[in-house]
Design an enzyme around this catalytic site. Structure first.
Site, PDB file in Angstrom:
ATOM      1  N   TYR A 141       0.815  -1.218   0.000  1.00 54.15           N
ATOM      2  CA  TYR A 141       0.000   0.000   0.000  1.00 54.15           C
ATOM      3  C   TYR A 141       0.850   1.269   0.000  1.00 54.15           C
ATOM      4  CZ  TYR A 141      -3.924  -3.090   1.184  1.00 54.15           C
ATOM      5  OH  TYR A 141      -4.867  -4.080   1.178  1.00 54.15           O
ATOM      6  N   LYS A 191       3.444 -15.191   1.058  1.00 56.12           N
ATOM      7  CA  LYS A 191       3.350 -15.929  -0.206  1.00 56.12           C
ATOM      8  C   LYS A 191       4.773 -16.276  -0.630  1.00 56.12           C
ATOM      9  CE  LYS A 191       0.402 -16.687  -2.927  1.00 56.12           C
ATOM     10  NZ  LYS A 191      -0.270 -17.987  -3.178  1.00 56.12           N
ATOM     11  N   ASP A 224      -3.139 -17.701   0.823  1.00 57.11           N
ATOM     12  CA  ASP A 224      -4.374 -18.280   0.285  1.00 57.11           C
ATOM     13  C   ASP A 224      -4.864 -19.425   1.163  1.00 57.11           C
ATOM     14  OD1 ASP A 224      -2.024 -19.443  -0.520  1.00 57.11           O
ATOM     15  OD2 ASP A 224      -2.682 -19.946  -2.539  1.00 57.11           O
ATOM     16  N   ASP A 248      -5.016  -7.099   5.797  1.00 57.38           N
ATOM     17  CA  ASP A 248      -6.253  -6.392   5.456  1.00 57.38           C
ATOM     18  C   ASP A 248      -7.333  -7.416   5.099  1.00 57.38           C
ATOM     19  OD1 ASP A 248      -8.077  -4.517   4.708  1.00 57.38           O
ATOM     20  OD2 ASP A 248      -6.970  -3.744   2.990  1.00 57.38           O
ATOM     21  N   ASP A 252     -10.601  -8.936   7.758  1.00 63.30           N
ATOM     22  CA  ASP A 252     -12.023  -8.794   7.418  1.00 63.30           C
ATOM     23  C   ASP A 252     -12.719 -10.153   7.387  1.00 63.30           C
ATOM     24  OD1 ASP A 252     -11.835  -6.092   7.323  1.00 63.30           O
ATOM     25  OD2 ASP A 252     -12.831  -5.886   5.392  1.00 63.30           O
TER      26      ASP A 252
END
Ligand code: NAD
Length: 359
Positions: A141, A191, A224, A248, A252
């Site tokens: 970000y 990852k 994932d 992030d 959620d």
């Protein structure tokens, strides 16, 4: 020395839920003889209306001096058309940036009595108690270079995911230290199968673990798979450590598992565990000034402040237990009720106080 608490109620239900937390704060200061000093200031749209700025200078000065900040919520449609630097959200973004609040802690826990509100089966979700530690000021970000280039064909957009060793070490340290107050288990998400930045993240977290936190359990999981495991078997996790992007998304997912947004607190910390504490929800203009907002996320945020920034873990656990007992006793706020019998916002703090008195 007296610990300083800055209270920033903000807009909409931010003011109502902060008032509940303040009532409890005043009670515990008195009951447990805590040496705290408090200051209340306006931010967001409310501050804009009074002073022409969503974050007046004295807020920033007081925020820098504070050990903990309790932040309600900011925003409402009536301020959406203001220029960007005057909009209520500036209060939040400026505080995060100016105070270098790089560590976002978001617990996701379930009160078993509310299991029916979850999208998952009761047996899977029961006893859920996870803490997501998300890096908040770096990664994809914020990485440079970034941009959109339309001068070539085909045009393209790009971002950079970059973490240096200091950034990884400081967020991993927060995760390990937070897990020491829980079940001593950290799962670091990355990852590493496809990203160099993730391989470096994994290597750095492992080195820190070996050096300073080897008595704790550390595992690594691909992002994932972590998303999938959160839905299949969320109870395998204690603390999840993640970069800005993965944190992030995962926070959620974890939040939605628990049912109501009115129940979830959060903390954003700097490297010395000073921090800003706020509910995960916004200012909810649709229910503002009706005395029906659920203040438990804000009260839980006060508890997190006591635990992480104010050195009062025992008092924090009393508040957590009082919230649990309130739910066990069948008390509900409107959002988690049958719509008929519920506590008003202004009645919740007193019930929490009675529960603390009776513990
Ligand atoms: P919201 O979280 O304010 O509300 C979403 C829905 O959840 C609404 O139906 C609301 O009534 C309900 N809700 C939220 N908190 C509740 C509580 N404590 N008890 C009961 N019900 C609750 O999100 P939104 O509607 O997308 O945004 C409203 C305003 O809040 C916007 O101006 C937005 O920019 C702002 N916002 C601020 C923050 C913040 O200050 N941290 C975060 C998110 C949104």
């Amino acid at each position: 020395m007296s610990k300083k608490i800055l209270i920033l109620p903000g807009d909409g239900i931010g003011q109502e839920v902060t008032s509940s937390a303040l009532q409890i704060l005043e009670f515990i200061v008195d009951k447990f003889n805590l040496d705290f000093s408090t200051k209340i200031l306006d931010v967001g749209g409310t501050a804009y209306e009074k002073f022409g700025s969503p974050i007046p200078e004295d807020v920033l000065v007081s925020a820098k001096e504070a050990d903990a900040i309790l932040f309600g919520a900011v925003g409402a449609p009536k301020w959406d058309s203001l220029e960007w630097d005057k909009r209520p959200e500036q209060a939040l973004l400026t505080l995060r940036k100016e105070l270098d609040l790089f560590a976002n802690l978001r617990p996701a826990f379930l009160f078993n009595e509310l299991a029916d509100a979850s999208s998952l089966k009761k047996g899977v979700i029961e006893d859920l108690d996870i803490l997501i530690v998300r890096e908040l000021t770096g990664g994809l970000y914020f990485g440079e270079p970034r941009g959109i280039d339309k001068s070539v064909t085909p045009a393209f957009g790009f971002n950079t995911m970059r973490y240096d060793a200091d950034e990884i070490n400081r967020i991993a340290k927060i995760a390990f230290e937070a897990s020491q107050k829980r079940k001593n288990k950290v799962c670091s998400v990355d990852k590493a199968n496809v990203l160099e930045v993730s391989r470096f993240w994994r290597e750095t977290v492992t080195d820190l673990h070996n050096k300073n936190f080897s008595s704790q359990e550390l595992s690594h999981m691909l992002a994932d798979n972590a998303a999938m495991q959160l839905v299949i078997d969320p109870n395998q996790f204690d603390v999840i450590l993640a970069s800005n992007l993965f944190g992030d998304i995962l926070s959620d997912i974890a939040a939605t598992l628990t049912g109501s947004i009115g129940m979830l607190p959060s903390a954003s910390l700097d490297s010395s565990f000073k921090g800003m504490y706020e509910p995960c929800h916004g200012s909810a203009p649709d229910i503002a000034q009706q005395d029906i907002a659920n203040p438990l996320a804000m009260i839980g945020s006060l508890s997190m402040a006591l635990k992480y920034s104010l050195g009062e873990e025992m008092v924090a656990s009393k508040i957590d237990l009082a919230i649990k007992n309130l739910i066990k006793q069948g008390f509900r706020t409107k959002d988690i009720s049958n719509g008929e019998n519920y506590l008003k916002t202004s009645e919740v703090a007193q019930k929490i106080i009675e529960n603390i008195e009776n513990e």
